[in-house]
Write a protein that holds these residues in place. Sequence first.
Motif, PDB file in Angstrom:
ATOM      1  N   LEU A   1       0.833  -1.209   0.000  1.00  0.00           N
ATOM      2  CA  LEU A   1       0.000   0.000   0.000  1.00  0.00           C
ATOM      3  C   LEU A   1       0.864   1.255   0.000  1.00  0.00           C
ATOM      4  O   LEU A   1       0.557   2.233  -0.694  1.00  0.00           O
ATOM      5  CB  LEU A   1      -0.947  -0.005   1.195  1.00  0.00           C
ATOM      6  CG  LEU A   1      -1.941  -1.175   1.238  1.00  0.00           C
ATOM      7  CD1 LEU A   1      -2.702  -1.172   2.553  1.00  0.00           C
ATOM      8  CD2 LEU A   1      -2.873  -1.137   0.050  1.00  0.00           C
ATOM      9  N   ASP A   2       1.971   1.238   0.751  1.00  0.00           N
ATOM     10  CA  ASP A   2       2.903   2.366   0.744  1.00  0.00           C
ATOM     11  C   ASP A   2       3.537   2.531  -0.632  1.00  0.00           C
ATOM     12  O   ASP A   2       3.689   3.654  -1.121  1.00  0.00           O
ATOM     13  CB  ASP A   2       4.002   2.164   1.792  1.00  0.00           C
ATOM     14  CG  ASP A   2       3.462   2.196   3.212  1.00  0.00           C
ATOM     15  OD1 ASP A   2       2.390   2.812   3.438  1.00  0.00           O
ATOM     16  OD2 ASP A   2       4.115   1.611   4.096  1.00  0.00           O
TER      17      ASP A   2
ATOM     18  N   ASP B   1       2.268   1.608  -3.496  1.00  0.00           N
ATOM     19  CA  ASP B   1       1.234   2.123  -4.395  1.00  0.00           C
ATOM     20  C   ASP B   1       1.063   3.632  -4.232  1.00  0.00           C
ATOM     21  O   ASP B   1       0.954   4.361  -5.219  1.00  0.00           O
ATOM     22  CB  ASP B   1      -0.110   1.433  -4.131  1.00  0.00           C
ATOM     23  CG  ASP B   1      -0.171   0.020  -4.676  1.00  0.00           C
ATOM     24  OD1 ASP B   1       0.729  -0.370  -5.459  1.00  0.00           O
ATOM     25  OD2 ASP B   1      -1.115  -0.694  -4.317  1.00  0.00           O
ATOM     26  N   ASP B   2       1.022   4.093  -2.999  1.00  0.00           N
ATOM     27  CA  ASP B   2       0.877   5.531  -2.756  1.00  0.00           C
ATOM     28  C   ASP B   2       2.044   6.318  -3.340  1.00  0.00           C
ATOM     29  O   ASP B   2       1.849   7.403  -3.900  1.00  0.00           O
ATOM     30  CB  ASP B   2       0.762   5.819  -1.254  1.00  0.00           C
ATOM     31  CG  ASP B   2      -0.597   5.439  -0.696  1.00  0.00           C
ATOM     32  OD1 ASP B   2      -1.560   5.299  -1.485  1.00  0.00           O
ATOM     33  OD2 ASP B   2      -0.699   5.283   0.538  1.00  0.00           O
TER      34      ASP B   2
ATOM     35  N   ASP C   1       3.735   5.680  -5.958  1.00  0.00           N
ATOM     36  CA  ASP C   1       3.693   5.676  -7.425  1.00  0.00           C
ATOM     37  C   ASP C   1       2.342   6.086  -7.999  1.00  0.00           C
ATOM     38  O   ASP C   1       2.128   5.983  -9.202  1.00  0.00           O
ATOM     39  CB  ASP C   1       4.026   4.275  -7.950  1.00  0.00           C
ATOM     40  CG  ASP C   1       5.446   3.868  -7.677  1.00  0.00           C
ATOM     41  OD1 ASP C   1       6.298   4.766  -7.566  1.00  0.00           O
ATOM     42  OD2 ASP C   1       5.707   2.663  -7.573  1.00  0.00           O
ATOM     43  N   ARG C   2       1.454   6.543  -7.156  1.00  0.00           N
ATOM     44  CA  ARG C   2       0.082   6.783  -7.601  1.00  0.00           C
ATOM     45  C   ARG C   2      -0.030   7.737  -8.787  1.00  0.00           C
ATOM     46  O   ARG C   2      -0.931   7.628  -9.606  1.00  0.00           O
ATOM     47  CB  ARG C   2      -0.767   7.299  -6.438  1.00  0.00           C
ATOM     48  CG  ARG C   2      -2.216   7.320  -6.801  1.00  0.00           C
ATOM     49  CD  ARG C   2      -3.205   6.923  -5.755  1.00  0.00           C
ATOM     50  NE  ARG C   2      -2.871   5.981  -4.746  1.00  0.00           N
ATOM     51  CZ  ARG C   2      -3.153   4.667  -4.815  1.00  0.00           C
ATOM     52  NH1 ARG C   2      -3.725   4.174  -5.873  1.00  0.00           N
ATOM     53  NH2 ARG C   2      -2.867   3.872  -3.817  1.00  0.00           N
ATOM     54  N   ASP C   3       0.889   8.683  -8.926  1.00  0.00           N
ATOM     55  CA  ASP C   3       0.795   9.665 -10.005  1.00  0.00           C
ATOM     56  C   ASP C   3       1.477   9.206 -11.297  1.00  0.00           C
ATOM     57  O   ASP C   3       1.557   9.959 -12.259  1.00  0.00           O
ATOM     58  CB  ASP C   3       1.378  11.001  -9.556  1.00  0.00           C
ATOM     59  CG  ASP C   3       2.858  10.906  -9.200  1.00  0.00           C
ATOM     60  OD1 ASP C   3       3.335   9.793  -8.906  1.00  0.00           O
ATOM     61  OD2 ASP C   3       3.532  11.951  -9.210  1.00  0.00           O
ATOM     62  N   ARG C   4       1.958   7.963 -11.333  1.00  0.00           N
ATOM     63  CA  ARG C   4       2.612   7.432 -12.534  1.00  0.00           C
ATOM     64  C   ARG C   4       1.865   6.206 -13.043  1.00  0.00           C
ATOM     65  O   ARG C   4       1.249   5.483 -12.263  1.00  0.00           O
ATOM     66  CB  ARG C   4       4.057   7.045 -12.227  1.00  0.00           C
ATOM     67  CG  ARG C   4       4.896   8.222 -11.812  1.00  0.00           C
ATOM     68  CD  ARG C   4       6.339   7.868 -11.677  1.00  0.00           C
ATOM     69  NE  ARG C   4       6.526   6.858 -10.627  1.00  0.00           N
ATOM     70  CZ  ARG C   4       7.705   6.351 -10.302  1.00  0.00           C
ATOM     71  NH1 ARG C   4       8.779   6.717 -10.947  1.00  0.00           N
ATOM     72  NH2 ARG C   4       7.805   5.465  -9.339  1.00  0.00           N
ATOM     73  N   LYS C   5       1.915   6.011 -14.369  1.00  0.00           N
ATOM     74  CA  LYS C   5       1.325   4.827 -14.973  1.00  0.00           C
ATOM     75  C   LYS C   5       2.434   3.923 -15.504  1.00  0.00           C
ATOM     76  O   LYS C   5       3.483   4.401 -15.929  1.00  0.00           O
ATOM     77  CB  LYS C   5       0.417   5.202 -16.149  1.00  0.00           C
ATOM     78  CG  LYS C   5      -0.939   5.699 -15.757  1.00  0.00           C
ATOM     79  CD  LYS C   5      -1.825   5.793 -16.985  1.00  0.00           C
ATOM     80  CE  LYS C   5      -3.255   6.080 -16.572  1.00  0.00           C
ATOM     81  NZ  LYS C   5      -4.177   5.901 -17.690  1.00  0.00           N
TER      82      LYS C   5
ATOM     83  N   THR D   1      -9.993  -1.040 -14.247  1.00  0.00           N
ATOM     84  CA  THR D   1      -9.162  -0.831 -13.063  1.00  0.00           C
ATOM     85  C   THR D   1      -7.683  -0.778 -13.444  1.00  0.00           C
ATOM     86  O   THR D   1      -6.946   0.104 -12.997  1.00  0.00           O
ATOM     87  CB  THR D   1      -9.414  -1.944 -12.022  1.00  0.00           C
ATOM     88  OG1 THR D   1     -10.794  -1.906 -11.645  1.00  0.00           O
ATOM     89  CG2 THR D   1      -8.540  -1.767 -10.799  1.00  0.00           C
TER      90      THR D   1
ATOM     91  N   GLU E   1      -6.447   2.393 -15.232  1.00  0.00           N
ATOM     92  CA  GLU E   1      -6.137   3.533 -14.359  1.00  0.00           C
ATOM     93  C   GLU E   1      -4.655   3.541 -13.984  1.00  0.00           C
ATOM     94  O   GLU E   1      -4.117   4.584 -13.635  1.00  0.00           O
ATOM     95  CB  GLU E   1      -6.974   3.460 -13.082  1.00  0.00           C
ATOM     96  CG  GLU E   1      -8.454   3.665 -13.288  1.00  0.00           C
ATOM     97  CD  GLU E   1      -9.246   3.434 -12.013  1.00  0.00           C
ATOM     98  OE1 GLU E   1      -8.646   3.264 -10.926  1.00  0.00           O
ATOM     99  OE2 GLU E   1     -10.487   3.395 -12.108  1.00  0.00           O
ATOM    100  N   ARG E   2      -3.994   2.392 -14.047  1.00  0.00           N
ATOM    101  CA  ARG E   2      -2.604   2.258 -13.587  1.00  0.00           C
ATOM    102  C   ARG E   2      -1.608   1.994 -14.709  1.00  0.00           C
ATOM    103  O   ARG E   2      -0.404   2.007 -14.473  1.00  0.00           O
ATOM    104  CB  ARG E   2      -2.511   1.114 -12.567  1.00  0.00           C
ATOM    105  CG  ARG E   2      -3.444   1.234 -11.389  1.00  0.00           C
ATOM    106  CD  ARG E   2      -3.159   2.408 -10.499  1.00  0.00           C
ATOM    107  NE  ARG E   2      -1.805   2.301 -10.001  1.00  0.00           N
ATOM    108  CZ  ARG E   2      -1.066   3.328  -9.650  1.00  0.00           C
ATOM    109  NH1 ARG E   2      -1.551   4.540  -9.716  1.00  0.00           N
ATOM    110  NH2 ARG E   2       0.161   3.162  -9.223  1.00  0.00           N
TER     111      ARG E   2
END
Length: 87
Positions: free
Chosen positions: A17-18, A20-21, A23-27, A51, A54-55
Amino acid sequence: MIHATCEDYRAGASIDLDHDDADRDRKLSCPVLALWGEHGDMHRLYNVLDTWKERASNVSGKPVPSGHFIAEEIPDVLLAELKTFLS
């Protein structure tokens, strides 16, 4: 295998989860193949392709005739999908 599976689930509920957070602004820019079991929960609970889109920028995939454990339930189908995706 059981130990590794438990560690994977543990990471999914903690450190992943950390990550993911962070890298959240990158695809993802690499091609992504998303396969899911049509008899499993993901197929009923989520639009799996949307889903992943989005990533990742380049996503393909579909449900396959299995439950949750695709590799164990339909290895030949999985291998054929992987060969197609990788070629």
